[in-house]
Design an enzyme around this catalytic site. Structure first.
Site, mmCIF file in Angstrom:
data_model
loop_
_atom_site.group_PDB
_atom_site.id
_atom_site.type_symbol
_atom_site.label_atom_id
_atom_site.label_comp_id
_atom_site.label_asym_id
_atom_site.label_seq_id
_atom_site.Cartn_x
_atom_site.Cartn_y
_atom_site.Cartn_z
ATOM 1 N N LYS A 185 0.499 9.511 -2.530
ATOM 2 C CA LYS A 185 -0.243 10.541 -1.795
ATOM 3 C C LYS A 185 0.626 11.768 -1.541
ATOM 4 O O LYS A 185 0.241 12.897 -1.780
ATOM 5 C CB LYS A 185 -0.766 9.925 -0.488
ATOM 6 C CG LYS A 185 -1.452 10.826 0.495
ATOM 7 C CD LYS A 185 -0.565 11.590 1.448
ATOM 8 C CE LYS A 185 0.432 10.852 2.256
ATOM 9 N NZ LYS A 185 -0.041 10.147 3.408
ATOM 10 N N GLU A 213 -6.350 13.986 4.273
ATOM 11 C CA GLU A 213 -5.304 14.207 3.267
ATOM 12 C C GLU A 213 -5.932 14.327 1.878
ATOM 13 O O GLU A 213 -5.570 15.206 1.087
ATOM 14 C CB GLU A 213 -4.279 13.073 3.324
ATOM 15 C CG GLU A 213 -3.454 13.129 4.622
ATOM 16 C CD GLU A 213 -2.452 11.996 4.759
ATOM 17 O OE1 GLU A 213 -2.532 11.016 3.988
ATOM 18 O OE2 GLU A 213 -1.570 12.089 5.640
ATOM 19 N N CYS A 242 1.224 6.115 1.030
ATOM 20 C CA CYS A 242 2.130 7.214 1.412
ATOM 21 C C CYS A 242 2.830 7.886 0.234
ATOM 22 O O CYS A 242 2.839 9.114 0.139
ATOM 23 C CB CYS A 242 3.219 6.696 2.355
ATOM 24 S SG CYS A 242 2.683 5.446 3.509
ATOM 25 N N TYR A 260 -7.101 10.024 8.841
ATOM 26 C CA TYR A 260 -5.911 10.393 8.066
ATOM 27 C C TYR A 260 -6.223 10.527 6.574
ATOM 28 O O TYR A 260 -5.912 11.537 5.937
ATOM 29 C CB TYR A 260 -4.866 9.278 8.174
ATOM 30 C CG TYR A 260 -4.001 9.230 9.379
ATOM 31 C CD1 TYR A 260 -4.457 8.701 10.582
ATOM 32 C CD2 TYR A 260 -2.670 9.653 9.313
ATOM 33 C CE1 TYR A 260 -3.623 8.586 11.671
ATOM 34 C CE2 TYR A 260 -1.824 9.542 10.407
ATOM 35 C CZ TYR A 260 -2.303 9.010 11.588
ATOM 36 O OH TYR A 260 -1.476 8.898 12.671
ATOM 37 N N ALA A 294 -0.437 -16.458 -2.025
ATOM 38 C CA ALA A 294 -0.110 -17.576 -1.133
ATOM 39 C C ALA A 294 -1.238 -17.742 -0.129
ATOM 40 O O ALA A 294 -1.814 -16.758 0.340
ATOM 41 C CB ALA A 294 1.200 -17.296 -0.395
ATOM 42 N N THR A 343 0.828 -1.210 0.000
ATOM 43 C CA THR A 343 0.000 0.000 0.000
ATOM 44 C C THR A 343 0.858 1.254 0.000
ATOM 45 O O THR A 343 0.632 2.180 -0.775
ATOM 46 C CB THR A 343 -0.914 -0.002 1.248
ATOM 47 O OG1 THR A 343 -1.744 -1.165 1.210
ATOM 48 C CG2 THR A 343 -1.785 1.237 1.295
ATOM 49 N N CYS A 344 1.857 1.296 0.862
ATOM 50 C CA CYS A 344 2.647 2.517 1.048
ATOM 51 C C CYS A 344 3.223 3.011 -0.268
ATOM 52 O O CYS A 344 3.037 4.166 -0.651
ATOM 53 C CB CYS A 344 3.771 2.265 2.063
ATOM 54 S SG CYS A 344 4.959 3.604 2.138
ATOM 55 N N GLU A 389 11.598 26.722 16.605
ATOM 56 C CA GLU A 389 12.216 27.227 17.837
ATOM 57 C C GLU A 389 11.183 27.481 18.930
ATOM 58 O O GLU A 389 11.518 27.522 20.114
ATOM 59 C CB GLU A 389 13.047 28.492 17.578
ATOM 60 C CG GLU A 389 12.231 29.714 17.210
ATOM 61 C CD GLU A 389 13.095 30.956 16.954
ATOM 62 O OE1 GLU A 389 14.009 31.214 17.754
ATOM 63 O OE2 GLU A 389 12.845 31.660 15.949
ATOM 64 N N HIS A 398 17.028 30.236 14.884
ATOM 65 C CA HIS A 398 16.272 31.445 14.585
ATOM 66 C C HIS A 398 16.557 31.942 13.184
ATOM 67 O O HIS A 398 17.714 31.912 12.771
ATOM 68 C CB HIS A 398 16.654 32.537 15.608
ATOM 69 C CG HIS A 398 15.820 33.753 15.502
ATOM 70 N ND1 HIS A 398 14.505 33.792 15.884
ATOM 71 C CD2 HIS A 398 16.117 34.988 15.013
ATOM 72 C CE1 HIS A 398 14.020 35.006 15.667
ATOM 73 N NE2 HIS A 398 14.975 35.741 15.146
#
Ligand code: NDP
Length: 454
Positions: free
Chosen positions: A50, A180, A47, A176, A114, A41-42, A439, A434
């Site tokens: 996406k 997204e 991921c 999620y 399998a 899937t990823c 920060e 900075h």
């Protein structure tokens, strides 16, 4: 030798590939089967594609923001086909790398389905294969709600096969994937309705983040339909009519079900092997990821615990080290940093304020500000929120949460500190970089409130 393989892995996604590759590297005779696509899937429908689309959506807005910085950029609109081609090429490249890594490590690769015949025997395509140990890493798949016309709706896999941007979209759910997708589609120019049953999106996340997210979504023009469930989808010509529990209707070009995923265990022959599943179809495992048959293990989304790629790869790696590397170890499911790639993104690690407060008194530090970039760009809905939850007794930072530009990138570093059990004083003595937004995490001086006090 009694078995064909020391280890057979079912499923070539994040968990299975890592486990098989590392086990082969330790000298085990490894076979691995994947019926659909290497990388799971990823890499193929999650991921990776996406995030490419998140980048595409953000670029459009950056191009608009650039005007405030003196640039004059003429937009000729977005070319969906070009984005799809670039995305698909990257997905193919990564999927190829997964197969090559496995082969390079010496695993035997089967492009086949399998399933179990018995606890040590698998049917792999047209072959029967035996293995001393077996790992189930078959992942999960998107589901649709059981409403009339559900078959007319799309699932998350379908976003990556669309030939053009649907102009008006209803996204169902507010987890999620829903969030997204809503931000991607809106960023690329669609009209988006987000339909969810809770009063705020992203259940399980910190309440301040959820509130700030709802504001940010509204500011970018996503229509929020809270406390609402879809009741029916009907086809009307080329369009769809979505009926809602509020008695309103939406005419749209596409409806996306982003209402959860289920473990991929159907048809695996788990009964034949005596392997238990729970009510959701997830494989039941113990702390060592062993199933009810102690030589069979299950890892990744198929156990439906923390359904995140880095969790799956970490567990797969640890299992291979434990079984074949002489290095028994476990991966913690606590303090897992995570990001939701909304616009702006969310990054989080550790407990929410409510979770922490339920365990004892905590000090809560919160800041909200407009980051420098958007002080100039003036883009609405881009205020940053940062929050730390600190145990009053130990001073440990129990949770860190952020909504704002680069939240995922920033939270990875904060995650290390939280995993190392850093205290608020450790954060305070760290010098800020900075000028950055990050920060603020080391300059939160004033407690906003305390919570969890009896
Ligand atoms: P989530 O569990 O995050 O969200 C499911 C959504 O569906 C929730 O809004 C839920 O509502 C809703 N829902 C479930 N059942 C119903 C119902 N019967 N009626 C109405 N609404 C319903 O799942 P996703 O599918 O979005 O994502 C799966 C997992 O994949 C995530 O949990 C995450 O672990 C992973 N993921 C991670 C990403 C990342 O790291 N950036 C990106 C995408 C996925 P409610 O909240 O009310 O229950």
């Amino acid at each position: 030798m009694p078995y064909d393989f020391d280890l057979f892995v079912i499923g070539g996604g994040s968990a299975g590939v890592r486990c098989g590759r590392i086990a082969a590297g330790h000298g085990a005779r490894v076979g691995i089967a994947e019926e659909r696509f290497w990388g799971g899937t990823c890499v193929n429908v999650g991921c990776v594609p996406k995030k490419i689309m998140v980048n595409a959506a953000e670029y459009g807005q950056w191009a608009q923001d650039a005007a405030a910085f003196g640039w004059s950029i003429e937009s000729h609109g977005h070319d969906w086909g070009k984005l799809a081609a670039a995305r698909d090429a990257e997905v193919s490249r990564l999927s190829g790398i997964y197969t090559r890594l496995l082969q390079g490590a010496g695993a035997t690769v089967f492009e086949a389905r399998a399933s179990f015949l018995d606890a040590h025997t698998l049917q792999v395509g047209d072959r029967r294969i035996t293995a001393e140990r077996i790992v189930i890493a078959t992942g999960g798949r998107p589901t649709r709600l059981d409403i009339p016309g559900a078959e007319l709706g799309l699932i998350s896999d379908d976003l990556f096969a669309l030939k053009a941007l649907p102009k008006r979209v209803a996204v169902l759910g507010s987890g999620y994937i829903a969030l997204e997708f809503a931000c991607i589609l809106r960023g690329l120019g669609a009209e988006v309705d987000l339909v969810y049953r809770a009063s705020l999106p992203l259940r399980g996340f910190d309440e301040d983040i959820r509130l700030a997210l709802a504001e940010a979504l509204t500011a970018q023009g996503i229509r929020l339909n809270a406390d609402t469930s879809p009741t029916r989808i009907a086809r009307v010509g080329d369009q769809f009519m979505l009926s809602l529990s509020t008695n309103f209707m939406r005419e749209v070009d596409a409806v996306f079900f982003c209402t959860g995923r289920e473990p991929n265990t159907a048809g695996l022959g788990l009964d034949a092997a005596g392997i238990e599943t729970d009510a959701n179809g997830a494989v039941v495992v113990d702390d060592d990821h062993a199933t009810s048959r102690k030589h069979v293990f299950a890892i990744g989304d198929v156990i439906h615990r923390v359904n995140l790629t880095p969790m799956a790869t970490a567990v797969g790696h640890a299992l291979a080290d434990t079984l074949f590397g002489g290095n028994p170890r476990k991966v913690s499911y606590e303090n897992v940093p995570t990001a939701v790639f909304t616009s702006p993104p969310i990054g989080t690690v550790g407990m929410t304020e409510a979770e922490a407060a339920a365990r004892g008194p905590v000090d809560v530090y919160v800041t909200r500000f407009t980051p420098m970039r958007h002080a100039i760009s003036g883009r609405a809905g881009r205020r940053t929120l940062m929050k730390l939850i600190v145990c009053q007794k130990t001073r440990r930072v129990l949770g860190a949460h952020m909504l704002g530009e680069d939240a995922g990138e920033i939270m990875q570093g904060i995650g290390i500190a939280v995993v190392m059990r850093a205290t608020k004083e450790d954060f305070d003595r760290t010098i800020g970089i900075h000028p950055t937004a990050a920060e603020e995490f080391v300059t939160l001086r004033t407690r906003a409130r305390e919570a969890g006090v009896a």
